[in-house]
Write a protein that holds these residues in place. Structure first.
Motif, short mmCIF file in Angstrom:
data_model
loop_
_atom_site.label_atom_id
_atom_site.label_comp_id
_atom_site.label_asym_id
_atom_site.label_seq_id
_atom_site.Cartn_x
_atom_site.Cartn_y
_atom_site.Cartn_z
N UNK A 193 14.94 -0.94 6.00
CA UNK A 193 13.75 -1.02 5.18
C UNK A 193 13.91 -2.05 4.07
N UNK A 194 15.14 -2.37 3.69
CA UNK A 194 15.37 -3.27 2.57
C UNK A 194 14.82 -4.68 2.84
N UNK A 195 14.80 -5.11 4.09
CA UNK A 195 14.32 -6.45 4.42
C UNK A 195 12.83 -6.49 4.71
N UNK A 196 12.21 -5.36 4.92
CA UNK A 196 10.79 -5.33 5.23
C UNK A 196 9.98 -5.19 3.96
N UNK A 197 8.75 -5.60 4.04
CA UNK A 197 7.83 -5.46 2.92
C UNK A 197 7.37 -4.01 2.85
N UNK A 198 7.35 -3.45 1.65
CA UNK A 198 6.89 -2.07 1.47
C UNK A 198 5.37 -2.04 1.51
N UNK A 199 4.83 -1.01 2.11
CA UNK A 199 3.39 -0.86 2.26
C UNK A 199 2.96 0.42 1.56
N UNK A 200 2.00 0.33 0.63
CA UNK A 200 1.57 1.53 -0.10
C UNK A 200 0.76 2.52 0.74
N UNK A 201 0.40 2.14 1.95
CA UNK A 201 -0.36 3.06 2.80
C UNK A 201 0.43 3.53 4.01
N UNK A 202 1.73 3.23 4.04
CA UNK A 202 2.59 3.69 5.13
C UNK A 202 3.92 4.15 4.53
N UNK A 203 4.52 5.16 5.17
CA UNK A 203 5.83 5.62 4.67
C UNK A 203 6.85 4.48 4.74
N UNK A 204 7.82 4.44 3.87
CA UNK A 204 8.12 5.33 2.76
C UNK A 204 7.40 4.96 1.46
N UNK A 205 6.73 3.79 1.44
CA UNK A 205 6.00 3.40 0.23
C UNK A 205 4.91 4.39 -0.14
N UNK A 206 4.21 4.90 0.86
CA UNK A 206 3.18 5.90 0.63
C UNK A 206 3.75 7.15 -0.02
N UNK A 207 4.93 7.57 0.41
CA UNK A 207 5.56 8.76 -0.16
C UNK A 207 5.92 8.54 -1.63
N UNK A 208 6.40 7.34 -1.96
CA UNK A 208 6.76 7.03 -3.33
C UNK A 208 5.53 7.01 -4.23
N UNK A 209 4.47 6.35 -3.81
CA UNK A 209 3.24 6.29 -4.60
C UNK A 209 2.64 7.68 -4.75
N UNK A 210 2.62 8.45 -3.68
CA UNK A 210 2.07 9.81 -3.72
C UNK A 210 2.85 10.70 -4.68
N UNK A 211 4.17 10.58 -4.66
CA UNK A 211 5.01 11.39 -5.56
C UNK A 211 4.78 10.99 -7.01
N UNK A 212 4.59 9.70 -7.26
CA UNK A 212 4.31 9.24 -8.62
C UNK A 212 2.97 9.79 -9.11
N UNK A 213 1.96 9.70 -8.27
CA UNK A 213 0.63 10.20 -8.66
C UNK A 213 0.61 11.72 -8.84
#
Length: 167
Positions: free
Chosen positions: A1-21
């Motif tokens: 995952x470190x080399x890929x772009x994070x996506x706020x609408x797909x895991x794991x980015x979605x999980x991070x944003x959801x947990x923050x909210x």
């Protein structure tokens, strides 16, 4: 995952944003941030957090919560000899120098958390399920319910969710 772009609408980015909210504890957010970076909080992960969590919450979020998260995030990156983004330092310094927690607590006796329900693929065929893979429910709660609760908030969220899908 470190080399890929994070996506706020797909895991794991979605999980991070959801947990923050949802105002999850800062330690949980740090764990999710590590997962997004393949084991460490990389510069890409920090930029993602800045773009989709911190800057989005600016002026809207519960400032002591953001301050606590920023502090732990900065400590996490520094303790692993990483470079912290200037924006994160600047936001933390701004919060520390211009706002007082006691004034904020007086002003904001209630905060709004956003609880996110994620639906697995294939559930859209059910007429009772929403037509989206993500359902976000705002929940206004007392400040004293941020650090643990009696379970009332969980029951209330479950009731709201069940009400929504049974319509």
């Amino acid at each position: 995952m470190a080399n890929q772009e994070l996506d706020p609408v797909a895991p794991p980015g979605l999980h991070l944003v959801s947990a923050f909210l949802a105002m999850e504890p800062a330690d949980s957010l740090i764990s999710l941030a590590r997962a997004c970076g393949g084991g460490s909080v990389t510069e890409k992960v920090q930029r993602f957090i800045w773009s989709y969590c911190i800057s989005e919450a600016s002026g809207k979020g519960y400032v002591p919560y953001v301050k606590n998260f920023l502090k732990k995030l900065i400590v996490e990156v520094e303790s692993n000899h990483g470079d912290v983004l200037d924006e994160l330092y600047e936001q933390y310094a701004y919060i520390m120098t211009s706002l007082k927690d006691d004034h904020l607590a007086e002003k904001n006796k209630r905060v709004c958390k956003y609880i996110t329900f994620l639906f697995p693929d294939g559930t859209f065929d059910l007429p009772s399920c929403p037509k989206s893979t993500k359902l976000m429910v705002p929940l206004q709660c007392s400040l004293n319910m941020l650090e643990g609760d009696t379970g009332y908030a969980s029951v209330l969220i479950l009731f709201c969710f069940l009400s929504i899908i049974s319509v």
